[in-house]
Design a protein around this motif. Structure first.
Motif, PDB file in Angstrom:
ATOM      1  N   THR A 199      36.731  -8.381 -40.438  1.00 11.81           N
ATOM      2  CA  THR A 199      37.376  -9.230 -39.436  1.00 11.81           C
ATOM      3  C   THR A 199      38.471 -10.049 -40.113  1.00 11.81           C
ATOM      4  N   SER A 201      38.387 -13.144 -40.588  1.00 10.51           N
ATOM      5  CA  SER A 201      37.662 -14.071 -41.466  1.00 10.51           C
ATOM      6  C   SER A 201      37.239 -13.384 -42.759  1.00 10.51           C
ATOM      7  N   TYR A 202      36.858 -12.101 -42.664  1.00  8.78           N
ATOM      8  CA  TYR A 202      36.470 -11.341 -43.856  1.00  8.78           C
ATOM      9  C   TYR A 202      37.660 -11.167 -44.787  1.00  8.78           C
ATOM     10  N   ALA A 204      40.136 -13.162 -45.064  1.00  7.48           N
ATOM     11  CA  ALA A 204      40.357 -14.478 -45.684  1.00  7.48           C
ATOM     12  C   ALA A 204      39.368 -14.709 -46.820  1.00  7.48           C
ATOM     13  N   GLU A 205      38.126 -14.288 -46.616  1.00  7.81           N
ATOM     14  CA  GLU A 205      37.119 -14.424 -47.671  1.00  7.81           C
ATOM     15  C   GLU A 205      37.476 -13.584 -48.892  1.00  7.81           C
ATOM     16  N   SER A 208      40.207 -15.315 -50.789  1.00 10.48           N
ATOM     17  CA  SER A 208      39.664 -16.469 -51.518  1.00 10.48           C
ATOM     18  C   SER A 208      38.908 -16.017 -52.761  1.00 10.48           C
ATOM     19  N   VAL A 220      44.550 -20.682 -46.128  1.00 11.92           N
ATOM     20  CA  VAL A 220      44.205 -19.993 -44.888  1.00 11.92           C
ATOM     21  C   VAL A 220      44.474 -20.939 -43.720  1.00 11.92           C
ATOM     22  N   GLU A 222      44.282 -21.854 -39.825  1.00  8.06           N
ATOM     23  CA  GLU A 222      43.445 -21.555 -38.666  1.00  8.06           C
ATOM     24  C   GLU A 222      44.292 -21.624 -37.390  1.00  8.06           C
ATOM     25  N   GLU A 243      37.346 -13.422 -32.095  1.00  5.36           N
ATOM     26  CA  GLU A 243      37.471 -13.572 -33.544  1.00  5.36           C
ATOM     27  C   GLU A 243      38.642 -14.507 -33.854  1.00  5.36           C
ATOM     28  N   PRO A 244      38.421 -15.575 -34.604  1.00  4.04           N
ATOM     29  CA  PRO A 244      39.510 -16.507 -34.880  1.00  4.04           C
ATOM     30  C   PRO A 244      40.597 -15.868 -35.736  1.00  4.04           C
ATOM     31  N   LYS A 246      43.757 -15.681 -38.422  1.00  2.00           N
ATOM     32  CA  LYS A 246      44.017 -16.360 -39.698  1.00  2.00           C
ATOM     33  C   LYS A 246      45.439 -16.026 -40.157  1.00  2.00           C
ATOM     34  N   THR A 320      44.446 -10.781 -37.141  1.00  2.00           N
ATOM     35  CA  THR A 320      43.843 -10.996 -35.832  1.00  2.00           C
ATOM     36  C   THR A 320      43.356  -9.667 -35.278  1.00  2.00           C
TER      37      THR A 320
END
Length: 505
Positions: A199, A201-202, A204-205, A208, A220, A222, A243-244, A246, A320
């Motif tokens: 996703t 978020s994944y 972004a992880e 990081s 990142v 939001e 899903e947010p 990024k 997204t």
């Protein structure tokens, strides 16, 4: 897998397996001839009996060859010598590695880099051997309950070069090949993951995690941050998903801070249904690959960080999903981009350019010396170029030539397409500054022309990887392209900068 470089006589090499080439018809390469001489004609006798002709991609494994200390000798067919070029060399390496992984030999010495490839040097042969080997061994089975196990996998491959004087150069090429392969594997892994795992978020992880591993700077943004900035185009795509979204930036600093970075902007649509302009159901699962641009940015930065190139690079990833829903953008909606330009969304499935245009405008704050965006942008590019060449568009001929040269070096080729103002006419809108589509004719060109409206402040190139980012059918999966192209481009830039510094100092 571990790689190393050596120079020495093949007939004296003590290893689990020696890899040498045979041209068609039954013509031994220099390394194979040396083994044959030490074995008193053992190899040539076998060839005369018809066991192998030397056809491209064929292999023949010999055990207990007399007069040499190696446990096995693997003969690899190279095809006719006069036709032996880059493609045949890569195929030979791949065939050798594939066979080695099936024999149970845990290590081998490969003499294929000693074979002449027209217009290619030893460094190219070493780098290409590494990337071809790693590509052959790549498997994505982490989601299977019982992954296939190779009881005795190939663990070490030594590449032999003809002269000791070439060892230092070959070792540098080896490092470059390993970094490219590592970056490609990351890009493949991210692309192959399903969208319920990979996703925004994944992503972004993962960025990081890379920042911690390689001492990079990560940020990142939001949804609320993007709203404050006015990223109306990117947020219009994200309206239909839970899903947010990024906006991920990853900075690698290998040179003086005052040196403008090269910005890599990667499309990160982790799943693309088309939105309200819904795609057909057939093959929609492959829309998990619509974030391969983002994956290639992360893969390239990983390669650059491993090589510690003296260059500054910033990766920008708008991430997204594009989903239908009660809040989703609709055909006819007008949005305001970060640049202030307004866009009429005539087709919600032309979403990549919407997220990219805001990311390209955002890149201005880094004062880049060049910007390259990478996106699985248009099916029209697949129709135009198929699955061989990536589409290249640029507002700067010198930058385009650099990318073409890097693509030729790595066999990760691009083909330059027109970016003439004549095509801008099709993007006119009665209700906004522009429409987000220009009709069916020249679809990849009008998409690039749309992006060009947001790149007037810097040298820019656009890579449309819709036809090269993944394969369908039996070999379905991400390819890792254009990580080799981008990495080589940055290696070339770093080498040129190093040369200018030496001249100035």
């Amino acid at each position: 897998m571990e790689f190393s470089i050596k120079s020495g006589a093949p007939e004296k090499s003590r290893t689990a397996c020696l890899v040498v080439g045979v041209f068609e018809p039954r013509r031994l390469t220099a390394a194979a001839a040396a083994i044959d001489a030490a074995a008193q004609g053992f190899v040539s006798d076998i060839l005369r009996r018809g066991d192998m002709e030397g056809k491209s991609g064929s292999t023949l494994l010999l055990h207990k060859v007399p007069g040499i200390p190696a446990d096995r000798v693997l003969l690899v067919g190279l095809g006719p010598e006069r036709e032996f070029r880059e493609k045949e060399y890569r195929s030979a390496v791949a065939a050798a590695v594939r066979t080695l992984s099936e024999t149970g030999a845990t290590e081998a010495v490969m003499y294929l880099p000693e074979v002449e490839v027209k217009k290619r040097d030893t460094a190219w042969k070493v780098t290409t051997a590494v990337t071809a080997a790693m590509e052959t061994l790549y498997r994505f089975d982490r989601l299977k309950s019982k992954p296939d196990e190779n009881r005795r996998p190939l663990r070490k491959l030594t590449l032999a070069v003809a002269r000791r004087a070439e060892i230092t150069l070959a070792e540098e090429a080896l490092q470059q090949g390993q970094a490219m392969a590592s970056g490609m594997n990351l890009a493949k892994d991210l692309g192959n993951l399903p969208s319920n795992i990979c996703t925004p978020s994944y992503l972004a992880e993962q960025a990081s995690g890379m920042a911690k591993a390689y001492d990079l700077k990560v940020q990142v943004l939001e949804r609320r941050d993007m709203e404050k900035l006015g990223m109306g185009a990117l947020l219009a795509v994200a309206k239909g998903t839970r899903e947010p979204p990024k906006l991920i930036t990853l900075e690698y600093q290998g040179a003086d801070r005052r040196q403008g970075p090269i910005a890599l902007v990667g499309k990160g649509v982790t799943f693309d249904t088309g939105g309200i302009s819904l795609k057909p159901a057939a093959d929609m699962d492959e829309m998990k690959f619509d974030m391969c641009g983002a994956a290639s940015v992360l893969g390239t930065i990983k390669a650059v960080a491993q090589l510690r190139l003296p260059i500054n690079v910033v990766g920008i990833i708008p991430a997204t999903e594009n989903m239908p829903g009660g809040q989703a953008s609709k055909p006819g909606d007008v949005v305001t981009s970060l640049s202030g330009q307004t866009i009429e969304i005539l087709n919600t499935d032309a979403e990549g350019r919407l997220i990219l245009c805001d990311a390209l405008t955002y890149a201005e704050r880094y004062q880049p010396c060049a910007v390259i965006d990478i996106a699985t942008l248009t099916g029209a590019c697949v129709i135009a170029l198929g699955h061989v060449a990536t589409g290249l568009f640029s507002n700067n001929d010198a930058l385009a030539k650099e990318l073409i040269r890097a693509g030729e070096r790595t066999l990760d080729r691009v083909w330059q397409m027109p970016l003439w103002d004549d095509y801008q006419e099709s993007l006119k809108s009665n209700f906004a500054d522009m429409a987000n589509i220009g009709g069916r004719p020249a679809g990849s060109v009008t998409a690039a022309c749309f992006l060009a409206r947001f790149t007037k402040k810097f040298h820019w190139a656009h890579l449309d990887i819709a036809g090269t980012a993944w394969k369908s059918g039996k070999e379905k999966g991400a390819t890792g392209r254009p990580v080799p192209l981008l990495t080589q481009f940055l290696i070339n830039r770093a080498t040129e900068a190093r040369g200018r510094k030496a001249e100035g100092g």
